[in-house]
Design a protein around this motif. Structure first.
Motif, PDB file in Angstrom:
ATOM      1  N   ILE A 151      10.235  15.394 -27.166  1.00 44.63           N
ATOM      2  CA  ILE A 151      10.179  14.073 -26.518  1.00 44.63           C
ATOM      3  C   ILE A 151      11.563  13.709 -25.984  1.00 44.63           C
ATOM      4  CG2 ILE A 151      10.655  12.688 -28.607  1.00 44.63           C
ATOM      5  CD1 ILE A 151       8.295  10.819 -27.660  1.00 44.63           C
ATOM      6  N   GLY A 152      11.627  12.721 -25.113  1.00 45.78           N
ATOM      7  CA  GLY A 152      12.921  12.294 -24.540  1.00 45.78           C
ATOM      8  C   GLY A 152      13.532  13.460 -23.786  1.00 45.78           C
ATOM      9  N   GLY A 153      14.776  13.762 -24.098  1.00 44.11           N
ATOM     10  CA  GLY A 153      15.475  14.836 -23.403  1.00 44.11           C
ATOM     11  C   GLY A 153      14.868  16.203 -23.659  1.00 44.11           C
ATOM     12  N   VAL A 202       8.817  24.266 -30.526  1.00 43.36           N
ATOM     13  CA  VAL A 202       9.206  22.945 -31.022  1.00 43.36           C
ATOM     14  C   VAL A 202      10.645  22.704 -30.563  1.00 43.36           C
ATOM     15  CG1 VAL A 202       9.344  21.437 -33.032  1.00 43.36           C
ATOM     16  CG2 VAL A 202       7.750  23.386 -33.036  1.00 43.36           C
ATOM     17  N   CYS A 203      10.781  21.765 -29.636  1.00 40.72           N
ATOM     18  CA  CYS A 203      12.091  21.488 -29.050  1.00 40.72           C
ATOM     19  C   CYS A 203      12.619  20.174 -29.592  1.00 40.72           C
ATOM     20  CB  CYS A 203      11.968  21.381 -27.525  1.00 40.72           C
ATOM     21  SG  CYS A 203      11.508  22.939 -26.760  1.00 40.72           S
ATOM     22  N   SER A 204      13.580  20.256 -30.468  1.00 45.94           N
ATOM     23  CA  SER A 204      14.154  19.026 -31.009  1.00 45.94           C
ATOM     24  C   SER A 204      15.577  19.300 -31.454  1.00 45.94           C
ATOM     25  CB  SER A 204      13.329  18.533 -32.200  1.00 45.94           C
ATOM     26  OG  SER A 204      13.940  17.395 -32.761  1.00 45.94           O
ATOM     27  N   LYS A 205      16.506  18.645 -30.784  1.00 42.12           N
ATOM     28  CA  LYS A 205      17.911  18.832 -31.154  1.00 42.12           C
ATOM     29  C   LYS A 205      18.088  18.550 -32.649  1.00 42.12           C
ATOM     30  CE  LYS A 205      22.472  16.992 -30.187  1.00 42.12           C
ATOM     31  NZ  LYS A 205      23.272  15.997 -29.479  1.00 42.12           N
ATOM     32  N   SER A 206      17.491  17.468 -33.113  1.00 40.26           N
ATOM     33  CA  SER A 206      17.696  17.041 -34.509  1.00 40.26           C
ATOM     34  C   SER A 206      16.688  17.652 -35.482  1.00 40.26           C
ATOM     35  CB  SER A 206      17.564  15.522 -34.581  1.00 40.26           C
ATOM     36  OG  SER A 206      16.293  15.128 -34.090  1.00 40.26           O
ATOM     37  N   GLU A 211       8.022  11.805 -33.629  1.00 37.23           N
ATOM     38  CA  GLU A 211       6.940  12.245 -32.740  1.00 37.23           C
ATOM     39  C   GLU A 211       6.820  13.766 -32.734  1.00 37.23           C
ATOM     40  OE1 GLU A 211       9.316  10.105 -32.058  1.00 37.23           O
ATOM     41  OE2 GLU A 211       8.656   8.512 -30.693  1.00 37.23           O
ATOM     42  N   THR A 212       7.962  14.422 -32.595  1.00 33.91           N
ATOM     43  CA  THR A 212       7.955  15.879 -32.469  1.00 33.91           C
ATOM     44  C   THR A 212       7.491  16.533 -33.765  1.00 33.91           C
ATOM     45  OG1 THR A 212       9.698  15.688 -30.839  1.00 33.91           O
ATOM     46  CG2 THR A 212       9.409  17.862 -31.844  1.00 33.91           C
ATOM     47  N   LEU A 213       7.968  16.004 -34.894  1.00 37.31           N
ATOM     48  CA  LEU A 213       7.558  16.603 -36.173  1.00 37.31           C
ATOM     49  C   LEU A 213       6.071  16.400 -36.415  1.00 37.31           C
ATOM     50  CD1 LEU A 213      10.564  15.844 -38.540  1.00 37.31           C
ATOM     51  CD2 LEU A 213      10.102  17.820 -37.111  1.00 37.31           C
ATOM     52  N   GLN A 347      15.388   8.124 -15.432  1.00 37.83           N
ATOM     53  CA  GLN A 347      15.277   6.877 -16.188  1.00 37.83           C
ATOM     54  C   GLN A 347      15.939   7.046 -17.547  1.00 37.83           C
ATOM     55  OE1 GLN A 347      11.165   5.711 -16.637  1.00 37.83           O
ATOM     56  NE2 GLN A 347      11.420   4.320 -14.919  1.00 37.83           N
ATOM     57  N   GLN A 348      15.591   8.137 -18.239  1.00 37.80           N
ATOM     58  CA  GLN A 348      16.214   8.360 -19.540  1.00 37.80           C
ATOM     59  C   GLN A 348      17.708   8.625 -19.379  1.00 37.80           C
ATOM     60  OE1 GLN A 348      15.688  12.001 -21.749  1.00 37.80           O
ATOM     61  NE2 GLN A 348      16.371  11.066 -23.640  1.00 37.80           N
ATOM     62  N   CYS A 349      18.004   9.527 -18.443  1.00 40.97           N
ATOM     63  CA  CYS A 349      19.387   9.968 -18.282  1.00 40.97           C
ATOM     64  C   CYS A 349      20.295   8.768 -17.987  1.00 40.97           C
ATOM     65  CB  CYS A 349      19.424  10.972 -17.121  1.00 40.97           C
ATOM     66  SG  CYS A 349      20.709  12.154 -17.293  1.00 40.97           S
ATOM     67  N   MET A 351      19.401   5.269 -17.994  1.00 45.56           N
ATOM     68  CA  MET A 351      19.246   4.032 -18.775  1.00 45.56           C
ATOM     69  C   MET A 351      19.656   4.215 -20.233  1.00 45.56           C
ATOM     70  SD  MET A 351      15.806   2.767 -16.807  1.00 45.56           S
ATOM     71  CE  MET A 351      15.589   1.119 -17.441  1.00 45.56           C
ATOM     72  N   GLU A 352      19.467   5.416 -20.782  1.00 42.40           N
ATOM     73  CA  GLU A 352      19.920   5.662 -22.151  1.00 42.40           C
ATOM     74  C   GLU A 352      21.444   5.850 -22.152  1.00 42.40           C
ATOM     75  OE1 GLU A 352      17.236   7.620 -25.422  1.00 42.40           O
ATOM     76  OE2 GLU A 352      18.486   9.202 -24.624  1.00 42.40           O
ATOM     77  N   SER A 353      21.971   6.336 -21.037  1.00 38.50           N
ATOM     78  CA  SER A 353      23.419   6.568 -20.963  1.00 38.50           C
ATOM     79  C   SER A 353      24.188   5.279 -20.710  1.00 38.50           C
ATOM     80  CB  SER A 353      23.743   7.566 -19.838  1.00 38.50           C
ATOM     81  OG  SER A 353      23.192   8.825 -20.130  1.00 38.50           O
ATOM     82  N   ASP A 503      26.143   8.027 -26.135  1.00 41.86           N
ATOM     83  CA  ASP A 503      25.467   7.682 -27.390  1.00 41.86           C
ATOM     84  C   ASP A 503      24.204   6.884 -27.045  1.00 41.86           C
ATOM     85  OD1 ASP A 503      26.438   5.184 -26.706  1.00 41.86           O
ATOM     86  OD2 ASP A 503      27.828   5.015 -28.375  1.00 41.86           O
ATOM     87  N   GLN A 504      23.419   6.491 -28.027  1.00 43.73           N
ATOM     88  CA  GLN A 504      22.163   5.759 -27.767  1.00 43.73           C
ATOM     89  C   GLN A 504      21.747   4.999 -29.018  1.00 43.73           C
ATOM     90  OE1 GLN A 504      22.097   9.350 -27.114  1.00 43.73           O
ATOM     91  NE2 GLN A 504      21.861   9.557 -29.331  1.00 43.73           N
ATOM     92  N   TRP A 505      22.697   4.182 -29.534  1.00 37.76           N
ATOM     93  CA  TRP A 505      22.409   3.485 -30.789  1.00 37.76           C
ATOM     94  C   TRP A 505      21.257   2.512 -30.646  1.00 37.76           C
ATOM     95  CZ3 TRP A 505      24.551   5.923 -34.595  1.00 37.76           C
ATOM     96  CH2 TRP A 505      25.752   6.610 -34.397  1.00 37.76           C
TER      97      TRP A 505
HETATM   98  O1  F6P Z   1      15.297   8.513 -29.298  1.00 43.57           O
HETATM   99  C1  F6P Z   1      16.212   8.958 -28.386  1.00 43.57           C
HETATM  100  C2  F6P Z   1      16.517  10.417 -28.524  1.00 43.57           C
HETATM  101  O2  F6P Z   1      17.494  10.604 -29.490  1.00 43.57           O
HETATM  102  C3  F6P Z   1      16.958  11.010 -27.190  1.00 43.57           C
HETATM  103  O3  F6P Z   1      18.278  10.794 -26.906  1.00 43.57           O
HETATM  104  C4  F6P Z   1      16.561  12.430 -27.347  1.00 43.57           C
HETATM  105  O4  F6P Z   1      16.493  13.074 -26.114  1.00 43.57           O
HETATM  106  C5  F6P Z   1      15.220  12.277 -28.004  1.00 43.57           C
HETATM  107  O5  F6P Z   1      15.381  11.190 -28.896  1.00 43.57           O
HETATM  108  C6  F6P Z   1      14.702  13.490 -28.720  1.00 43.57           C
HETATM  109  O6  F6P Z   1      15.567  13.920 -29.724  1.00 43.57           O
HETATM  110  P1  F6P Z   1      15.422  15.333 -30.420  1.00 43.57           P
HETATM  111  O7  F6P Z   1      15.643  16.386 -29.384  1.00 43.57           O
HETATM  112  O8  F6P Z   1      16.479  15.363 -31.483  1.00 43.57           O
HETATM  113  O9  F6P Z   1      14.051  15.426 -31.007  1.00 43.57           O
END
Ligand code: F6P
Length: 544
Positions: A151-153, A202-206, A211-213, A347-349, A351-353, A503-505
């Motif tokens: 989701i998101g990026g 499964v694409c998730s930086k974190s 949502e992704t999990l 929009q994300q790039c 508005m989140e930035s 960042d995106q606090w």
């Molecule tokens: O909720 C915002 C956000 O952290 C975005 O900046 C990011 O692209 C998205 O969630 C998805 O994050 P992740 O790749 O860690 O699942």
């Protein structure tokens, strides 16, 4: 000194009435060379910005502001890996992901290019293995449907890549996306899938995004329900993440886990292994061409003088409208069906930035920052929201984006597309005066009185700014350059507004509160809630 106290800022404020006193029609009439003066090209992206509310003096004043804001050193800081994401103590190096030169990129004293190139090699090897069937499904069948769970990026940018490169998809492949926590997303995508030939990425930086999990778990359940076993999961689920531990706990084989680094922001991650699903489908050669195009734009952004620098020019034009004309939005209008997802990604790039209310040092800001980004495809938009662009009370600068050549030449469609593309820009520029409307109506036989009554509704003021952005064809290189240009525009504006664009606090609070509501749905304890929220939780509980 605050931005609005800078001499260059005030020079622009004083210059504005001069610009307001003229109409774009007059500006073009007075200067036959106007188009060539305000046209530039970089990395095969051609931009004519002559239809903006500017003179040469405006541009030189905008560039002076950029300079006073330290634009050159800010650009260098980003490319050199300075920790410009100060609230998270991180460098911002999506540009390193597409560094096609031998130039080292240092983070904390280490050249990260080795890791990046190793990751690209791993992506290539994996993509080849999927192609050949060396990496196959649990029954030995080739994997031909790729499902991007993110989701998101980890969704929006990748979707622009796969959509815009549709003509480059390898035969036999399909690529689908699951992003939303709405169960409908999983249900609709999995409905027609063949478990033996589907690969979930499964694409998730974190690897911590709810949502992704949840979606990855739901897909794994679906896989089991179709006959897959625990030991088969590794043949059908791979991941891209910085969080190895969480990914392997999920059941991803460490071999099939692709790395990501904390110096790549989520919304700037399509260039990393987050782009693996797209790379599998369009082929690694094309994915690397995408990187090459972005690199060409990076080189331009890094080295071109400010007044010839495309992202700087576009970014400063945005500052001109958002801060001096109180414009609140920016439209991206694609005359290219393949690029229809670009506004969502931007929009994300953007508005989140740049949706920020404090300076990098934490002080509150007293001017407008990030605009509302929206858009869609032409000519569809012409039959929907363009009315507001032409006759609404708001000033909304717009980008008109179109390739010279169609990927699908059918009859005279592309010429008609161009005719509309340009016609809309002319309408924004010229509008239609009252005299023209009157002449038109009376020529059709309408009485003078009736024409006078109708005329105000038909008058179009014009003088609405737009950029023309064109390229030869939507190749991987040009798409890469185009997206990189838009990314850099965001940074340029962030530098002027002195915000942390990385960042995106603001998104965190909603996540925390969402978790608390979920708990209240289970426990029924609504004592912490206002009467509206409490009643809504109770209402929902009744339907559970
Ligand atoms: O909720 C915002 C956000 O952290 C975005 O900046 C990011 O692209 C998205 O969630 C998805 O994050 P992740 O790749 O860690 O699942």
């Amino acid at each position: 000194m605050s931005l609005t106290q800078l001499a260059t800022w005030n020079a622009l404020a004083q210059h504005k009435p001069e610009i307001e006193s003229q109409h774009l029609r007059e500006m073009f009439a007075q200067d036959p060379d106007r188009a060539s003066k305000f046209t530039t090209e970089a990395a095969n992206i051609f931009v004519d910005y002559s239809k903006n509310l500017i003179t040469e003096e405006t541009i030189s004043k905008l560039m002076a502001l950029a300079e006073e804001c330290g634009m050159q050193s800010a650009i260098a800081d980003m490319f050199e890996g300075k920790k410009i994401n100060n609230t998270e103590g991180r460098a911002v190096l999506h540009t390193a992901l597409r560094n096609r030169s031998d130039r080292p990129v240092m983070v904390d004293g280490e050249n990260v290019m080795q890791e990046i190139n190793a990751c690209l090699a791993k992506m290539r090897a994996f993509s080849n293995a999927v192609d050949s069937g060396e990496f196959s499904g649990y029954t030995g069948k080739k994997l031909r449907t790729i499902v991007n769970i993110g989701i998101g990026g980890s969704f929006l940018g990748p979707k622009v890549v796969s959509d815009s490169l549709k003509p480059y998809w390898k035969e036999g492949y399909d690529l689908k996306y699951i992003a939303n926590i709405d169960g409908t997303d999983v249900a609709e995508v999995t409905k027609d899938l063949d478990p033996e030939t589907t690969l979930f990425v499964v694409c998730s930086k974190s690897f911590g995004t709810l949502e992704t999990l949840k979606n990855a778990e739901a897909c794994r359940e679906w896989f089991y329900s179709k006959g897959g076993k625990l030991e088969d999961v590794k043949h059908h689920f791979i991941a891209v993440s910085t969080n190895q531990k969480a990914a392997t706990e999920f059941g991803i084989d460490a071999e099939n886990l692709f790395p990501l680094w904390d110096w790549v922001g989520g919304r700037y991650s399509l260039w990393s292994a987050i782009g693996l699903p797209q790379a599998i489908v369009v082929g690694m050669d094309n994915f690397e061409k995408l990187l090459e195009g972005a690199f060409q734009m990076d080189e331009h952004f890094r080295t071109a003088p400010l007044n010839e620098n495309l992202p700087v020019i576009l970014g400063m034009l945005g500052v001109w409208y958002h801060n001096f004309f109180d414009s609140e939005a920016h439209a991206i209008l694609l005359y290219d069906e393949y690029l229809k997802e670009l506004p969502n990604h931007m929009q994300q790039c953007d508005m989140e930035s740049n949706g920020k209310r404090v300076l990098t040092n934490g002080e509150e800001i007293n001017y407008q920052t990030g605009p509302v980004i929206w858009g869609g495809t032409g000519t569809n938009g012409q039959h929907a929201y363009h009315q507001l662009l032409h006759q609404g009370t708001r000033l909304i600068p717009a980008d008109f984006v179109m390739p010279l050549k169609s990927q699908n030449p059918i009859a005279d469609h592309h010429a008609w597309l161009f005719a509309n593309f340009l016609g809309q820009q002319q309408a924004m520029l010229e509008g239609k005066t009252e005299a023209e409307v009157m002449a038109e109506l009376t020529a059709k036989g309408m009485s003078e009185d009736d024409a006078k009554e109708l005329a105000p509704h038909k008058v179009i003021p014009g003088n609405r700014p737009c950029n023309t952005i064109m390229f030869e064809k939507g190749t991987p290189e040009t798409i890469g350059a185009l997206i990189a240009m838009y990314e850099h525009r965001v940074y340029v504006q962030g530098v002027v507004w002195e915000v942390n664009s990385f960042d995106q606090w603001g998104v965190e609070l909603g996540k925390v509160l969402g978790n608390a509501v979920f708990d209240a749905l289970q426990s029924g304890d609504v004592s912490a809630y206002d009467s509206s929220s409490a009643a809504l939780i109770n209402k929902f509980r009744e339907s559970m």
